[in-house]
Design a protein around this motif. Structure first.
Motif, PDB file in Angstrom:
ATOM      1  N   SER A 150      -2.057   1.888  -6.740  1.00  0.00           N
ATOM      2  CA  SER A 150      -1.603   3.145  -6.144  1.00  0.00           C
ATOM      3  C   SER A 150      -0.860   4.020  -7.154  1.00  0.00           C
ATOM      4  CB  SER A 150      -0.669   2.851  -4.958  1.00  0.00           C
ATOM      5  OG  SER A 150      -1.260   1.970  -4.037  1.00  0.00           O
ATOM      6  N   TYR A 151      -0.464   3.424  -8.267  1.00  0.00           N
ATOM      7  CA  TYR A 151       0.316   4.164  -9.265  1.00  0.00           C
ATOM      8  C   TYR A 151      -0.618   5.049 -10.088  1.00  0.00           C
ATOM      9  CZ  TYR A 151       3.441   5.029 -13.208  1.00  0.00           C
ATOM     10  OH  TYR A 151       4.194   5.643 -14.190  1.00  0.00           O
ATOM     11  N   GLU A 152      -0.287   6.340 -10.209  1.00  0.00           N
ATOM     12  CA  GLU A 152      -1.179   7.298 -10.859  1.00  0.00           C
ATOM     13  C   GLU A 152      -0.669   7.751 -12.224  1.00  0.00           C
ATOM     14  OE1 GLU A 152      -2.677  10.411  -8.229  1.00  0.00           O
ATOM     15  OE2 GLU A 152      -1.820   9.309  -6.536  1.00  0.00           O
ATOM     16  N   LEU A 179       1.541  -7.093  -6.533  1.00  0.00           N
ATOM     17  CA  LEU A 179       1.821  -6.261  -7.702  1.00  0.00           C
ATOM     18  C   LEU A 179       0.578  -5.471  -8.097  1.00  0.00           C
ATOM     19  CD1 LEU A 179       3.368  -5.300 -10.204  1.00  0.00           C
ATOM     20  CD2 LEU A 179       2.776  -7.465 -11.304  1.00  0.00           C
ATOM     21  N   THR A 180      -0.568  -6.141  -8.106  1.00  0.00           N
ATOM     22  CA  THR A 180      -1.811  -5.472  -8.485  1.00  0.00           C
ATOM     23  C   THR A 180      -2.120  -4.327  -7.534  1.00  0.00           C
ATOM     24  OG1 THR A 180      -2.668  -7.547  -9.404  1.00  0.00           O
ATOM     25  CG2 THR A 180      -4.263  -5.819  -8.950  1.00  0.00           C
ATOM     26  N   PHE A 210      -4.806 -11.033 -15.083  1.00  0.00           N
ATOM     27  CA  PHE A 210      -4.001  -9.967 -14.486  1.00  0.00           C
ATOM     28  C   PHE A 210      -4.254  -8.646 -15.206  1.00  0.00           C
ATOM     29  CE2 PHE A 210       0.076  -7.599 -14.900  1.00  0.00           C
ATOM     30  CZ  PHE A 210       0.128  -7.102 -13.608  1.00  0.00           C
ATOM     31  N   LEU A 211      -4.270  -8.669 -16.539  1.00  0.00           N
ATOM     32  CA  LEU A 211      -4.515  -7.444 -17.303  1.00  0.00           C
ATOM     33  C   LEU A 211      -5.891  -6.860 -16.964  1.00  0.00           C
ATOM     34  CD1 LEU A 211      -3.060  -8.384 -20.819  1.00  0.00           C
ATOM     35  CD2 LEU A 211      -2.091  -6.774 -19.166  1.00  0.00           C
ATOM     36  N   GLU A 212      -6.887  -7.733 -16.837  1.00  0.00           N
ATOM     37  CA  GLU A 212      -8.231  -7.260 -16.510  1.00  0.00           C
ATOM     38  C   GLU A 212      -8.265  -6.601 -15.137  1.00  0.00           C
ATOM     39  OE1 GLU A 212     -10.696 -10.673 -16.945  1.00  0.00           O
ATOM     40  OE2 GLU A 212     -10.398 -10.798 -19.122  1.00  0.00           O
ATOM     41  N   SER A 213      -7.425  -7.085 -14.213  1.00  0.00           N
ATOM     42  CA  SER A 213      -7.419  -6.536 -12.852  1.00  0.00           C
ATOM     43  C   SER A 213      -6.811  -5.139 -12.794  1.00  0.00           C
ATOM     44  CB  SER A 213      -6.655  -7.469 -11.910  1.00  0.00           C
ATOM     45  OG  SER A 213      -5.249  -7.389 -12.135  1.00  0.00           O
ATOM     46  N   LEU A 214      -6.099  -4.736 -13.845  1.00  0.00           N
ATOM     47  CA  LEU A 214      -5.394  -3.450 -13.836  1.00  0.00           C
ATOM     48  C   LEU A 214      -6.253  -2.289 -14.314  1.00  0.00           C
ATOM     49  CD1 LEU A 214      -1.879  -4.454 -15.259  1.00  0.00           C
ATOM     50  CD2 LEU A 214      -2.600  -4.249 -12.864  1.00  0.00           C
ATOM     51  N   GLY A 215      -7.455  -2.582 -14.820  1.00  0.00           N
ATOM     52  CA  GLY A 215      -8.284  -1.500 -15.354  1.00  0.00           C
ATOM     53  C   GLY A 215      -7.731  -0.961 -16.663  1.00  0.00           C
ATOM     54  N   ILE A 216      -7.390  -1.873 -17.581  1.00  0.00           N
ATOM     55  CA  ILE A 216      -6.824  -1.490 -18.880  1.00  0.00           C
ATOM     56  C   ILE A 216      -7.792  -0.593 -19.644  1.00  0.00           C
ATOM     57  CG2 ILE A 216      -6.150  -2.403 -21.147  1.00  0.00           C
ATOM     58  CD1 ILE A 216      -4.063  -2.833 -18.934  1.00  0.00           C
ATOM     59  N   THR A 217      -7.264   0.482 -20.224  1.00  0.00           N
ATOM     60  CA  THR A 217      -8.109   1.403 -20.992  1.00  0.00           C
ATOM     61  C   THR A 217      -8.003   1.176 -22.503  1.00  0.00           C
ATOM     62  OG1 THR A 217      -6.319   3.058 -20.957  1.00  0.00           O
ATOM     63  CG2 THR A 217      -7.984   3.194 -19.223  1.00  0.00           C
ATOM     64  N   ARG A 272       0.867  -1.185   0.000  1.00  0.00           N
ATOM     65  CA  ARG A 272       0.000   0.000   0.000  1.00  0.00           C
ATOM     66  C   ARG A 272       0.899   1.228   0.000  1.00  0.00           C
ATOM     67  NH1 ARG A 272      -4.726  -1.480  -1.972  1.00  0.00           N
ATOM     68  NH2 ARG A 272      -5.673  -3.189  -0.801  1.00  0.00           N
ATOM     69  N   ILE A 273       0.936   1.920  -1.108  1.00  0.00           N
ATOM     70  CA  ILE A 273       1.858   3.053  -1.224  1.00  0.00           C
ATOM     71  C   ILE A 273       1.141   4.268  -1.783  1.00  0.00           C
ATOM     72  CG2 ILE A 273       4.021   1.779  -1.413  1.00  0.00           C
ATOM     73  CD1 ILE A 273       3.674   1.769  -4.401  1.00  0.00           C
ATOM     74  N   ASP A 274       1.661   5.414  -1.440  1.00  0.00           N
ATOM     75  CA  ASP A 274       1.125   6.674  -1.933  1.00  0.00           C
ATOM     76  C   ASP A 274       2.204   7.311  -2.802  1.00  0.00           C
ATOM     77  OD1 ASP A 274      -0.278   8.972  -2.337  1.00  0.00           O
ATOM     78  OD2 ASP A 274       0.208   9.864  -0.386  1.00  0.00           O
TER      79      ASP A 274
END
Length: 544
Positions: free
Chosen positions: A501-503, A495-496, A515-522, A328-330
């Motif tokens: 947290s990565y913006e 990793l997910t 895994f790709l689906e879990s990342l919210g691919i646009t 959990r990172i900011d």
């Protein structure tokens, strides 16, 4: 195949590495008919167990008993590139003898070699066809096939042997979507004993039962991986409730012990007062005092034992709850405003033939999935964007700070600690600041001082990811090449959560669709036939 029931039985199995690190101590486990998914965190001993069963390693103690022939597909498949395909498949001698007989050479030796295997070529071609390798000529050399095809060739060789027991260690690593579908079909069709180690949840959803290897012991769950996750969630909910109950009981016992101590102190004061006032004969008072002391001792011991029992129940309850820490990172400095131009590709021609005709722009915090067959050029494209490779022509220009995590994880210096590795990417950061941020990547205390060379696969990945994401300036474009290869399920979840947290903008080359689906691919980009093109979500899948 043999007609008797096939099985694997490991009895009192012990094994340690040469440096003394114990992996198993008195392990008892048996695998029966059906497909078993062997899961566990990195370093739990899954691959070691398969090697012990296959005879690749020798146990320090205990036995491995096998009913039937064993076929073993290791995690790293290396085939001699000079071999002909039929040699790699183990059918070259039979095939040559068959051709000699067909040409009129009736030497008895040829018949001995062929035996009953008169349909060897038809069977071989059928097996290759089932694995999507029907286009490969048996007289070609292994050096002419791709890395993914060589994995399937090794699997084909095992299937042609018709083993009773099949052991697969991370078989989908380095396989593209198309090759994975072929492997899934082979697994579904398997009717003997199969033990498969994998992080590929689609593959694990094809198994009949899950064996969870944890702390040197195996726990069994019926059904596939999805059923295992549901059962585990129920278990963990119950375990967490037990922790809460045990904590409440422990608080109660502590209060009762304090109350008991107060009561005993009050009785002692009263007894002393009676003794001082000498209201009864001295002998009677002494007897009363001794009786009171014995009674008080028993009373105190009773409450101390209750407290110790409560503490033991709490410890047991805590042990039953899995420690699945999440990253959990900011990272506010990684943020990219919508519409900001992040990356431009213009008439880009890559080494080895791939190209991007016209222009391609990545804007804002987009999340791009890069897919395509093995050998299509995905890694070459990412390495060109990162500056590791020069383009043949055209332009690849990043407009924001960028970092690239290759499959090899070679961003780490094995001779340096985790802290020192991160410091290389953020030289202005203080040691305390680096340690505080590393703790959020689950490197706390002495863990942060470990040499990179001593890290497990999952730890190495986390350290490499930390080095890039904590770099200064903060990366606003992050590129990952097959990041889930060799990661266990817990590491994939970590990793997910880190990428949640990565913006910034993200480009991920992967064959791992869940895994790709879990990342919210646009957006999804397909590199095929040397060309990069955007495709819709409905087009992502397994071609027939």
């Amino acid at each position: 195949m043999s007609t008797f029931p096939t099985s694997i039985t490991c009895t009192s199995l012990s094994f340690a590495w040469p440096d003394g690190t114990a992996v198993f101590d008195d392990l008892q486990v048996a695998f029966g008919p059906g497909r078993t998914g062997l899961v566990g965190v990195n370093g739990s001993g899954k691959s070691t167990l398969l090697k012990l069963i296959a005879g690749e390693l020798t146990p320090a103690d205990g036995t491995v008993r096998l009913a039937g022939e064993v076929g073993y597909l290791p995690q790293s498949v290396t085939l001699d590139t000079g071999l002909r395909v039929d040699e790699a498949l183990g059918v070259a001698a039979t095939r040559a003898a068959l051709h000699a007989i067909e040409a009129g050479d009736a030497t008895e030796e040829h018949f001995d070699v062929v035996g009953d295997d008169w349909d060897v070529e038809e069977r071989t071609l059928a097996t290759l066809g089932e694995l999507g390798l029907g286009h490969i000529d048996l007289d070609r050399t292994v050096g002419e096939v791709s890395g993914g095809e060589s994995v399937l060739l090794r699997l084909a060789a095992l299937l042609l042997l018709r083993p009773d027991v099949l052991l697969l260690d991370e078989p989908t690593n380095n396989l593209d979507l198309y090759a994975r579908r072929r492997l899934y079909a082979a697994v579904e069709a398997w009717s003997g004993v199969m033990v498969v180690v994998s992080h590929d949840r689609e593959l694990l959803d094809l198994v009949d039962q899950i064996a969870d290897l944890r702390s040197g012991e195996v726990t069994w769950y019926g059904g596939n991986f999805s059923a295992y996750e549901e059962a585990l969630a129920v278990e963990q909910d119950a375990a967490e409730r037990m922790v809460r109950v045990a904590e409440s009981d422990m608080k109660k016992q502590k209060r009762e012990l304090v109350d008991a101590q107060v009561t005993l102190a009050r009785r002692k004061r009263y007894g002393q007062k009676m003794f001082d006032q000498k209201r009864e004969p001295r002998a009677v008072m002494r007897v009363r005092k001794r009786t009171a002391q014995v009674s008080a001792g028993k009373y105190r011991i009773l409450h101390e034992e209750k407290l110790a029992d409560a503490k033991e129940r709490l410890d047991d309850a805590v042990d039953a709850v899995r420690d699945d820490d999440e990253i959990r990172i900011d990272l506010p400095y990684t943020a990219v405003p919508p519409g900001r131009n992040v990356l431009t590709l213009l008439d880009l021609e890559l080494k080895y033939g791939a190209r991007v005709d016209g222009g391609f722009d990545l804007r804002g915090p987009e999340r791009i999935a890069l897919i395509g067959r093995n050998g299509a050029g995905k890694t070459t494209l990412l390495r060109t964007i990162s500056g590791e490779l020069d383009a043949v022509s055209g332009e690849a220009r990043a407009h924001v700070p960028m970092r690239f995590l290759p499959q090899r994880l070679d961003v780490l210096d094995d001779e340096l600690s985790v802290v020192a590795n991160v410091a290389r990417f953020a030289p202005a950061a203080t040691n305390n600041r680096i340690r505080a941020r590393l703790a959020r990547f689950l490197f706390k205390g002495a863990k942060a001082d470990q040499l990179a060379a001593t890290l497990s696969g999952g730890e190495r990945f986390r350290a490499a990811l930390a080095a890039l994401m904590l770099a200064e300036p903060a990366p606003q474009l992050l590129m990952l090449d097959e990041p889930t290869n060799n990661l266990d399920m817990a590491s994939v979840r970590q990793l997910t959560s880190a990428l949640e947290s990565y913006e910034g903008a993200l480009i991920v080359a992967s064959h791992d669709m869940p895994f790709l689906e879990s990342l919210g691919i646009t957006r999804t980009l397909l590199l095929e036939g040397g060309e990069l093109k955007e495709i819709g979500r409905e087009a992502v899948g397994y071609p027939s």
